[in-house]
Design a protein around this motif. Structure first.
Motif, PDB file in Angstrom:
ATOM      1  N   GLY A 121       0.789  -1.228   0.000  1.00  0.00           N
ATOM      2  CA  GLY A 121       0.000   0.000   0.000  1.00  0.00           C
ATOM      3  C   GLY A 121       0.817   1.272   0.000  1.00  0.00           C
ATOM      4  N   GLY A 122       2.071   1.187  -0.439  1.00  0.00           N
ATOM      5  CA  GLY A 122       2.883   2.398  -0.567  1.00  0.00           C
ATOM      6  C   GLY A 122       3.141   3.086   0.764  1.00  0.00           C
ATOM      7  N   PHE A 132       7.877   6.536  -2.364  1.00  0.00           N
ATOM      8  CA  PHE A 132       6.523   6.447  -2.910  1.00  0.00           C
ATOM      9  C   PHE A 132       6.037   7.845  -3.264  1.00  0.00           C
ATOM     10  N   PRO A 133       6.539   8.455  -4.359  1.00  0.00           N
ATOM     11  CA  PRO A 133       6.126   9.829  -4.702  1.00  0.00           C
ATOM     12  C   PRO A 133       4.633   9.883  -4.979  1.00  0.00           C
ATOM     13  N   GLN A 134       4.031  10.961  -4.535  1.00  0.00           N
ATOM     14  CA  GLN A 134       2.579  11.167  -4.702  1.00  0.00           C
ATOM     15  C   GLN A 134       2.332  12.038  -5.927  1.00  0.00           C
ATOM     16  N   ALA A 135       1.288  11.702  -6.674  1.00  0.00           N
ATOM     17  CA  ALA A 135       0.905  12.526  -7.825  1.00  0.00           C
ATOM     18  C   ALA A 135       0.359  13.856  -7.324  1.00  0.00           C
ATOM     19  N   ARG A 136       0.648  14.915  -8.029  1.00  0.00           N
ATOM     20  CA  ARG A 136       0.176  16.244  -7.599  1.00  0.00           C
ATOM     21  C   ARG A 136      -1.227  16.480  -8.042  1.00  0.00           C
TER      22      ARG A 136
END
Length: 105
Positions: free
Chosen positions: A25-26, A101-105
């Motif tokens: 789950g990141g 785990f980069p998050q989308a903007r």
């Protein structure tokens, strides 16, 4: 030619095989990290500060972020003891989680 087979280790507690399975789950790895940190601290109160979760399970596994947590709980140090305590997981995720785990903007 057959490869040599290594024998399976017997269960730690009698006939029971204990398994800890950790979800993926990141960045949500913070959740099991927090819960496992609490569980390990409770076990340390019972059995001493040197114990780790790996001492209580025959198998620890996980997918995605659960695999990362598994590696932290089971990677050995120079004395063949777990390199990280479960309490270290939360801080690791807070420090490195958004890079892993980069998050989308």
């Amino acid at each position: 030619m057959e490869s040599p087979k290594s024998p399976l280790q017997p269960p730690t507690y009698g006939d029971l095989i204990t398994v800890l399975s950790i979800d993926g789950g990141g960045i949500r790895g913070l959740i099991p990290g927090t819960i496992l940190g609490f569980l390990e601290s409770e076990l340390q109160e019972l059995d001493g500060e040197q114990v780790r979760l790996a001492d209580y399970f025959d198998v620890i596994s996980g997918t995605n972020t659960g695999g990362l947590v598994t590696a932290m709980l089971t990677a050995p140090d120079e004395n063949n003891r777990p390199l990280f305590a479960a309490k270290d997981i939360k801080d690791f995720y807070l420090e490195h989680g958004l890079k892993i785990f980069p998050q989308a903007r």
